[in-house]
Scaffold this motif. Sequence first.
Motif, mmCIF file in Angstrom:
data_model
loop_
_atom_site.group_PDB
_atom_site.id
_atom_site.type_symbol
_atom_site.label_atom_id
_atom_site.label_comp_id
_atom_site.label_asym_id
_atom_site.label_seq_id
_atom_site.Cartn_x
_atom_site.Cartn_y
_atom_site.Cartn_z
ATOM 1 N N MET A 1 3.552 2.473 -5.446
ATOM 2 C CA MET A 1 3.193 2.222 -4.044
ATOM 3 C C MET A 1 4.204 1.301 -3.384
ATOM 4 S SD MET A 1 0.513 3.956 -3.276
ATOM 5 C CE MET A 1 0.100 3.160 -1.741
ATOM 6 N N THR A 3 7.466 0.979 -4.150
ATOM 7 C CA THR A 3 8.703 1.724 -3.854
ATOM 8 C C THR A 3 8.489 2.750 -2.742
ATOM 9 O OG1 THR A 3 8.142 3.259 -5.648
ATOM 10 C CG2 THR A 3 9.611 1.445 -6.185
ATOM 11 N N PHE A 4 7.294 3.316 -2.666
ATOM 12 C CA PHE A 4 6.985 4.243 -1.571
ATOM 13 C C PHE A 4 7.056 3.520 -0.230
ATOM 14 C CE2 PHE A 4 3.822 5.989 1.364
ATOM 15 C CZ PHE A 4 4.242 7.310 1.452
ATOM 16 N N ALA A 5 6.547 2.276 -0.194
ATOM 17 C CA ALA A 5 6.605 1.507 1.053
ATOM 18 C C ALA A 5 8.048 1.203 1.443
ATOM 19 C CB ALA A 5 5.802 0.211 0.886
ATOM 20 N N ALA A 7 10.651 3.030 0.736
ATOM 21 C CA ALA A 7 11.334 4.266 1.124
ATOM 22 C C ALA A 7 10.924 4.746 2.502
ATOM 23 C CB ALA A 7 11.048 5.351 0.087
ATOM 24 N N LEU A 8 9.645 4.650 2.836
ATOM 25 C CA LEU A 8 9.165 5.282 4.074
ATOM 26 C C LEU A 8 8.691 4.313 5.139
ATOM 27 C CD1 LEU A 8 7.179 8.320 2.601
ATOM 28 C CD2 LEU A 8 9.541 8.242 3.423
ATOM 29 N N PRO A 14 12.841 7.604 7.764
ATOM 30 C CA PRO A 14 13.038 7.596 6.302
ATOM 31 C C PRO A 14 14.456 7.183 5.961
ATOM 32 C CG PRO A 14 11.913 9.585 7.000
ATOM 33 C CD PRO A 14 12.377 8.904 8.252
ATOM 34 N N ILE A 21 15.999 1.719 -3.615
ATOM 35 C CA ILE A 21 14.741 2.274 -4.114
ATOM 36 C C ILE A 21 14.843 2.528 -5.611
ATOM 37 C CG2 ILE A 21 13.153 4.208 -3.929
ATOM 38 C CD1 ILE A 21 14.098 4.511 -1.019
ATOM 39 N N MET A 25 12.588 0.645 -8.447
ATOM 40 C CA MET A 25 11.714 1.420 -9.334
ATOM 41 C C MET A 25 12.054 1.155 -10.806
ATOM 42 S SD MET A 25 11.041 5.524 -9.411
ATOM 43 C CE MET A 25 10.303 5.461 -7.784
#
Length: 234
Positions: A1, A3-5, A7-8, A14, A21, A25
Amino acid sequence: MFTFAIALLGQFAPTTNLTEIRDRMVGILLGVAISAVIHASLWPEAEGEALRQRVARLLRSLAARLRQSGDADIPTALWSELAECEAMAARVALEPGWQMGEGQQENFQHYVQTMLAQTREILLAADAFDAERRAQPIGERRANRAAEQCAAAAAVSLEGYASDLTEHPEAVRAPAHVPPDVLATDASIDQEEPRTDAAKAAYERLIVCAERLLGQVSTLPSWSVHQADMGIIE
């Protein structure tokens, strides 16, 4: 979560730079792997051993309570301690058991649940025994003598079982069965004391509760690693 934050949600569009990233990770996965190795093998924080120690303290406290004169009910603290042990056993059931042999974790859980269930029965029997001991007529030497013998025999068995839990956790022996004649009293007491029908009935109720307490204590389960490997719990 996390790394998702990055990235996006780090900017309004994006990101196209995946280096940060990727590094983040890799760092997260490496940290999780190191933590797993430390907690699983180098510094485990399992509660199985703590549960044994806690149950042993509970049984010793109950043994000390039985040695008293019986002027009060089983303390609420003992019931609270049993509830804490049961809650801890529920957490122990969720611990990984890969360190144990095949089926040993399940057998250990069965042993723990059986032991705690039997401890609850012993507390109930001890409460009933204390109530009958207090209900005896004043001055009944025969009843007092039988109550003392029962309490001493039950306390010795509980203390021995508790010692096995703390000193020999790999081979816990079941308490030896206490024969009914341990409650026998001197014949001279019966000759010295004229007894009313009410006193006789009270004494019979005391003996029934005493035998039930001793019987419950003797059914505490034994456990050993060898039995667990064979799937045997006594």
